[in-house]
Scaffold this motif. Structure first.
Motif, PDB file in Angstrom:
ATOM      1  N   GLU A   1       0.955  -1.194  -0.065  1.00 32.55           N
ATOM      2  CA  GLU A   1       0.040   0.032   0.094  1.00 32.55           C
ATOM      3  C   GLU A   1       0.883   1.257   0.029  1.00 32.55           C
ATOM      4  OE1 GLU A   1      -3.599  -1.008   2.799  1.00 32.55           O
ATOM      5  OE2 GLU A   1      -1.851  -2.002   3.577  1.00 32.55           O
ATOM      6  N   THR A   2       0.706   2.209  -0.840  1.00 24.04           N
ATOM      7  CA  THR A   2       1.417   3.306  -1.139  1.00 24.04           C
ATOM      8  C   THR A   2       0.863   4.464  -1.652  1.00 24.04           C
ATOM      9  OG1 THR A   2       3.776   3.818  -2.048  1.00 24.04           O
ATOM     10  CG2 THR A   2       2.408   2.363  -3.279  1.00 24.04           C
ATOM     11  N   TYR A   3       1.349   5.342  -2.072  1.00 20.71           N
ATOM     12  CA  TYR A   3       0.843   6.735  -2.712  1.00 20.71           C
ATOM     13  C   TYR A   3       0.608   6.264  -4.261  1.00 20.71           C
ATOM     14  CZ  TYR A   3       5.916   7.710  -3.674  1.00 20.71           C
ATOM     15  OH  TYR A   3       7.247   7.404  -4.199  1.00 20.71           O
ATOM     16  N   PRO A   4      -0.233   7.216  -4.721  1.00 24.89           N
ATOM     17  CA  PRO A   4      -0.564   7.064  -6.148  1.00 24.89           C
ATOM     18  C   PRO A   4       0.436   6.973  -7.202  1.00 24.89           C
ATOM     19  CG  PRO A   4      -1.954   8.758  -5.107  1.00 24.89           C
ATOM     20  CD  PRO A   4      -0.917   8.485  -4.172  1.00 24.89           C
ATOM     21  N   ALA A   5       1.620   7.835  -7.264  1.00 26.51           N
ATOM     22  CA  ALA A   5       2.703   7.659  -8.369  1.00 26.51           C
ATOM     23  C   ALA A   5       3.172   6.285  -8.199  1.00 26.51           C
ATOM     24  CB  ALA A   5       3.566   8.827  -8.154  1.00 26.51           C
ATOM     25  N   ALA A   6       3.490   5.952  -7.049  1.00 28.95           N
ATOM     26  CA  ALA A   6       4.145   4.736  -6.841  1.00 28.95           C
ATOM     27  C   ALA A   6       3.309   3.386  -7.079  1.00 28.95           C
ATOM     28  CB  ALA A   6       4.749   4.379  -5.341  1.00 28.95           C
ATOM     29  N   ALA A   7       2.009   3.546  -7.042  1.00 34.48           N
ATOM     30  CA  ALA A   7       0.933   2.415  -7.148  1.00 34.48           C
ATOM     31  C   ALA A   7       0.719   2.054  -8.500  1.00 34.48           C
ATOM     32  CB  ALA A   7      -0.149   2.744  -6.647  1.00 34.48           C
ATOM     33  N   ARG A   8       1.117   2.919  -9.304  1.00 32.26           N
ATOM     34  CA  ARG A   8       1.148   2.677 -11.001  1.00 32.26           C
ATOM     35  C   ARG A   8       2.445   1.740 -11.395  1.00 32.26           C
ATOM     36  NH1 ARG A   8       2.528   8.401 -13.952  1.00 32.26           N
ATOM     37  NH2 ARG A   8       4.308   9.116 -12.677  1.00 32.26           N
ATOM     38  N   LEU A   9       3.373   1.363 -10.341  1.00 29.67           N
ATOM     39  CA  LEU A   9       4.449   0.870 -10.793  1.00 29.67           C
ATOM     40  C   LEU A   9       4.085  -0.827 -10.556  1.00 29.67           C
ATOM     41  CD1 LEU A   9       7.548   2.805  -9.686  1.00 29.67           C
ATOM     42  CD2 LEU A   9       6.256   3.087 -11.847  1.00 29.67           C
ATOM     43  N   SER A  10       3.136  -1.154 -11.234  1.00 30.54           N
ATOM     44  CA  SER A  10       2.365  -2.481 -10.815  1.00 30.54           C
ATOM     45  C   SER A  10       2.723  -3.624 -11.784  1.00 30.54           C
ATOM     46  CB  SER A  10       0.892  -2.391 -10.756  1.00 30.54           C
ATOM     47  OG  SER A  10       0.112  -1.747 -11.898  1.00 30.54           O
ATOM     48  N   GLU A  11       3.373  -3.258 -12.833  1.00 30.34           N
ATOM     49  CA  GLU A  11       3.843  -4.379 -14.003  1.00 30.34           C
ATOM     50  C   GLU A  11       4.491  -5.817 -12.985  1.00 30.34           C
ATOM     51  OE1 GLU A  11       3.893  -7.084 -16.624  1.00 30.34           O
ATOM     52  OE2 GLU A  11       3.286  -5.134 -17.101  1.00 30.34           O
ATOM     53  N   SER A  12       3.733  -6.913 -13.389  1.00 32.25           N
ATOM     54  CA  SER A  12       4.530  -8.058 -12.507  1.00 32.25           C
ATOM     55  C   SER A  12       5.420  -8.725 -13.553  1.00 32.25           C
ATOM     56  CB  SER A  12       3.274  -8.865 -11.984  1.00 32.25           C
ATOM     57  OG  SER A  12       2.733  -9.453 -12.931  1.00 32.25           O
ATOM     58  N   ARG A  13       5.567  -8.487 -14.787  1.00 28.13           N
ATOM     59  CA  ARG A  13       6.363  -9.399 -15.687  1.00 28.13           C
ATOM     60  C   ARG A  13       7.300  -8.692 -16.390  1.00 28.13           C
ATOM     61  NH1 ARG A  13       4.243 -14.628 -16.339  1.00 28.13           N
ATOM     62  NH2 ARG A  13       5.424 -14.645 -18.157  1.00 28.13           N
TER      63      ARG A  13
ATOM     64  N   ALA B   1       6.557 -12.482  -8.276  1.00 29.80           N
ATOM     65  CA  ALA B   1       6.314 -11.012  -8.428  1.00 29.80           C
ATOM     66  C   ALA B   1       4.828 -11.181  -8.519  1.00 29.80           C
ATOM     67  CB  ALA B   1       6.887 -10.367  -9.474  1.00 29.80           C
ATOM     68  N   GLU B   2       4.283 -12.177  -9.297  1.00 26.99           N
ATOM     69  CA  GLU B   2       2.925 -12.334  -9.654  1.00 26.99           C
ATOM     70  C   GLU B   2       1.949 -12.650  -8.364  1.00 26.99           C
ATOM     71  OE1 GLU B   2       2.893 -15.045 -12.707  1.00 26.99           O
ATOM     72  OE2 GLU B   2       2.631 -13.519 -14.297  1.00 26.99           O
ATOM     73  N   ARG B   3       2.498 -12.704  -7.324  1.00 27.53           N
ATOM     74  CA  ARG B   3       1.789 -12.786  -5.897  1.00 27.53           C
ATOM     75  C   ARG B   3       1.650 -11.417  -5.200  1.00 27.53           C
ATOM     76  NH1 ARG B   3       4.368 -17.900  -5.874  1.00 27.53           N
ATOM     77  NH2 ARG B   3       5.991 -17.626  -4.093  1.00 27.53           N
ATOM     78  N   VAL B   4       2.451 -10.445  -6.001  1.00 26.65           N
ATOM     79  CA  VAL B   4       2.387  -9.094  -5.198  1.00 26.65           C
ATOM     80  C   VAL B   4       1.149  -8.203  -5.817  1.00 26.65           C
ATOM     81  CG1 VAL B   4       3.784  -7.174  -4.761  1.00 26.65           C
ATOM     82  CG2 VAL B   4       4.826  -9.195  -4.891  1.00 26.65           C
ATOM     83  N   THR B   5       0.439  -7.585  -4.915  1.00 25.41           N
ATOM     84  CA  THR B   5      -0.586  -6.550  -5.279  1.00 25.41           C
ATOM     85  C   THR B   5      -0.041  -5.276  -4.952  1.00 25.41           C
ATOM     86  OG1 THR B   5      -1.978  -7.107  -3.259  1.00 25.41           O
ATOM     87  CG2 THR B   5      -2.515  -8.484  -5.515  1.00 25.41           C
ATOM     88  N   VAL B   6      -0.539  -4.137  -5.438  1.00 25.49           N
ATOM     89  CA  VAL B   6      -0.094  -2.795  -5.126  1.00 25.49           C
ATOM     90  C   VAL B   6      -1.250  -1.914  -5.190  1.00 25.49           C
ATOM     91  CG1 VAL B   6       1.360  -0.744  -5.942  1.00 25.49           C
ATOM     92  CG2 VAL B   6       2.181  -3.112  -6.262  1.00 25.49           C
ATOM     93  N   ALA B   7      -1.768  -1.225  -4.101  1.00 28.89           N
ATOM     94  CA  ALA B   7      -2.761  -0.481  -4.107  1.00 28.89           C
ATOM     95  C   ALA B   7      -2.315   0.856  -3.302  1.00 28.89           C
ATOM     96  CB  ALA B   7      -3.838  -1.270  -3.095  1.00 28.89           C
ATOM     97  N   VAL B   8      -3.364   1.933  -3.591  1.00 30.64           N
ATOM     98  CA  VAL B   8      -3.065   3.099  -3.004  1.00 30.64           C
ATOM     99  C   VAL B   8      -3.734   3.048  -1.508  1.00 30.64           C
ATOM    100  CG1 VAL B   8      -3.687   5.533  -3.094  1.00 30.64           C
ATOM    101  CG2 VAL B   8      -3.086   4.744  -5.162  1.00 30.64           C
ATOM    102  N   ASP B   9      -3.114   3.733  -0.624  1.00 33.01           N
ATOM    103  CA  ASP B   9      -3.427   3.942   0.959  1.00 33.01           C
ATOM    104  C   ASP B   9      -3.798   5.619   0.896  1.00 33.01           C
ATOM    105  OD1 ASP B   9      -3.602   2.855   3.796  1.00 33.01           O
ATOM    106  OD2 ASP B   9      -2.617   4.737   3.676  1.00 33.01           O
ATOM    107  N   ASP B  10      -4.871   5.926   1.242  1.00 31.09           N
ATOM    108  CA  ASP B  10      -5.330   7.253   1.244  1.00 31.09           C
ATOM    109  C   ASP B  10      -4.560   7.960   2.362  1.00 31.09           C
ATOM    110  OD1 ASP B  10      -7.101   7.038  -0.607  1.00 31.09           O
ATOM    111  OD2 ASP B  10      -8.678   6.807   1.076  1.00 31.09           O
ATOM    112  N   GLU B  11      -4.175   7.358   3.482  1.00 32.65           N
ATOM    113  CA  GLU B  11      -3.324   8.034   4.636  1.00 32.65           C
ATOM    114  C   GLU B  11      -2.052   8.190   3.939  1.00 32.65           C
ATOM    115  OE1 GLU B  11      -3.459   6.367   8.379  1.00 32.65           O
ATOM    116  OE2 GLU B  11      -5.596   6.593   8.576  1.00 32.65           O
ATOM    117  N   ILE B  12      -1.270   7.123   3.685  1.00 32.82           N
ATOM    118  CA  ILE B  12       0.036   7.385   2.817  1.00 32.82           C
ATOM    119  C   ILE B  12       0.017   8.546   1.699  1.00 32.82           C
ATOM    120  CG2 ILE B  12       1.781   6.151   1.752  1.00 32.82           C
ATOM    121  CD1 ILE B  12       1.272   3.680   3.324  1.00 32.82           C
ATOM    122  N   ALA B  13      -1.075   8.392   1.001  1.00 28.70           N
ATOM    123  CA  ALA B  13      -0.972   9.467  -0.002  1.00 28.70           C
ATOM    124  C   ALA B  13      -1.173  10.802   0.452  1.00 28.70           C
ATOM    125  CB  ALA B  13      -2.319   9.264  -1.105  1.00 28.70           C
ATOM    126  N   ALA B  14      -1.892  11.050   1.509  1.00 19.07           N
ATOM    127  CA  ALA B  14      -2.051  12.288   1.988  1.00 19.07           C
ATOM    128  C   ALA B  14      -0.531  12.857   2.414  1.00 19.07           C
ATOM    129  CB  ALA B  14      -2.895  12.424   3.273  1.00 19.07           C
TER     130      ALA B  14
END
Length: 442
Positions: free
Chosen positions: A297-309, A351-364
């Protein structure tokens, strides 16, 4: 007429004297120059960078040094491009969170290439680097967030590079301003997708900025005029929310942006670093064979780095899932952890077992604090760690010994341990550009 803010920034760069720079800032300049040289020398071993260097050192006669593995000399703009690309390719160059990019690698290669053949002394070298760095960051801050899809490399950096070269040559404020405006005209239409899709043209964005900086100063000194208010007018198209011209001159001689940069030890995009710091903190508790899933869980700019392959080194460096997987499997996050050889079926499966999402508190908290929370589910239980801000910046800085050890790890394999030690001491001082360039070639 140019705005007072653009003119004030150009005057600051043109008139900056060594005595006006606080001792702590001069010291930081030496540390930043040394770290950046380390990234360039190590990155010079990249196959594509080396092939380009050979093409231009064999085909264009000149006196400017292409650093590192290939060595050789060529004309300054081409040397600056090669060295800028080399310093980018490993993703280990210094950066600045409020510039959302990497000022030093947009300034140092152009300045080195020009100052080396001009036999510039140490004082002039340091003040020129500081002037260029301060201009680069203030230009970036004036732009603020870039329009969707832009990569920050190659957009604002040439303005700082031009200011550094203009100061090194002792140009007056108006010629310096014109050079900065002309450099802004050469801003690239960079795409962030080049990094996330593994298109290695991205590795030359900073190099092209350094080339443009040198060309812009040559043009201004030859009598070509820049657009009035050209820095703002050429760059405003890239700003997402409009350009803040007042930021160009904000805090000059009071806030030294050079003090607020960060250093990197993970050979990947800075957006992955809080995640990798969290993984490092969890490493003693985790056996990769037992990992069932990882949630980041991270901020939006980082969360888009979600390619697993990822398909190559560059794409791997811009993938949080792969970064997690390679950190787990290899227990380190240096250049070899993201090399093409590290992209194995085992790493992809993890890597395919890793999910990435935005956390609102971290984003703020971003951009002041760019953090991440990592939760790992294993056969033995759940493990979690949150990092509020990545290591290497103001919130959790490295001591100098850690930066020096990184330098030696990168440089010794290229030029040998003894010369690496000498180059560190000479860059840390720093000594004149001609000395540094001679030491930094094989």
């Amino acid at each position: 007429m140019a705005t007072e803010h653009e003119r004030d920034l150009a005057t600051f760069a043109a008139d900056l004297e060594t005595d006006a720079i606080p001792d702590r800032v001069r010291d930081r300049a030496g540390l930043t120059i040394a770290d950046t040289l380390g990234a360039i020398v190590a990155g010079s071993t990249d196959d594509a960078v080396g092939a380009l260097a050979r093409r231009w050192t064999d085909g264009a006669s000149g006196e400017a040094t292409v650093l590192g593995a290939e060595g050789g000399e060529t004309v300054p703009p081409l040397a600056a491009l090669c060295n800028g690309a080399a310093g980018t390719v490993l993703e280990l160059d210094e950066g600045h969170r409020f510039a959302a990019g990497h000022p030093a690698i947009h300034v140092l290669p152009a300045l080195l290439a020009d100052a080396e053949i001009g036999y510039v002394d140490s004082d002039a070298f340091v003040r020129s680097f500081v002037a260029g760095y301060e201009v680069a960051v203030r230009t970036a801050r004036a732009l603020g967030a870039l329009r969707s899809g832009y990569h920050p490399h190659g957009v604002w950096g040439a303005v700082g590079g031009a200011a550094a070269v203009a100061r090194s040559r002792g140009l007056d404020p108006e010629t310096t301003r014109s050079a900065m405006a002309i450099a802004a005209n050469y801003a690239q239409h960079t795409r962030f997708e080049a990094a996330t899709e593994g298109a290695t043209v991205r590795n030359v964005y900073a190099g092209m900025s350094n080339l443009a900086a040198l060309v812009a100063v040559d043009q201004a000194e030859a009598g070509f005029g820049g657009l009035e208010n050209g820095v703002s007018r050429h760059l405003e198209h890239a700003a997402a929310d409009g350009l803040d011209e007042a930021a160009l001159s904000a805090g000059l001689n009071e806030r030294w942006e050079l003090e607020h940069g960060y250093f990197k030890i993970h050979a990947a995009c800075r957006y992955t670093h809080p995640t990798l710091d969290a993984m490092a903190a969890l490493s003693d508790e985790l056996d990769p064979a037992t990992v069932e899933s990882v949630r980041v869980e991270t901020y939006p700019a980082a969360a888009r780095l979600s390619e697993s392959r990822p398909r190559n080194q560059l794409q791997a460096k811009f993938s949080i899932p792969f970064a997690v997987a390679t950190a787990l499997l290899r227990g380190e996050t240096g250049p070899t952890a993201f090399a093409d050889e590290a992209i194995t079926p085992e790493a992809i499966a993890l890597a395919e077992r890793v999910t990435v999402a935005v956390d609102d508190e971290i984003a703020a908290r971003a951009p002041e604090k760019r953090g991440a929370r990592v939760t790992v589910e294993t056969a033995d239980g759940r493990f979690s760690r949150e990092v509020v801000a990545p290591r290497g910046g103001e919130h959790d800085p490295f001591d100098e010994a850690r930066i020096e050890s990184k330098f030696r790890e990168l440089v010794a394999p290229v030029i040998g341990e003894e010369r690496a030690a000498t180059l560190w001491e000479s860059a840390r001082a720093p000594e004149p550009p001609r000395v540094l360039c001679t030491l930094a070639r094989r």
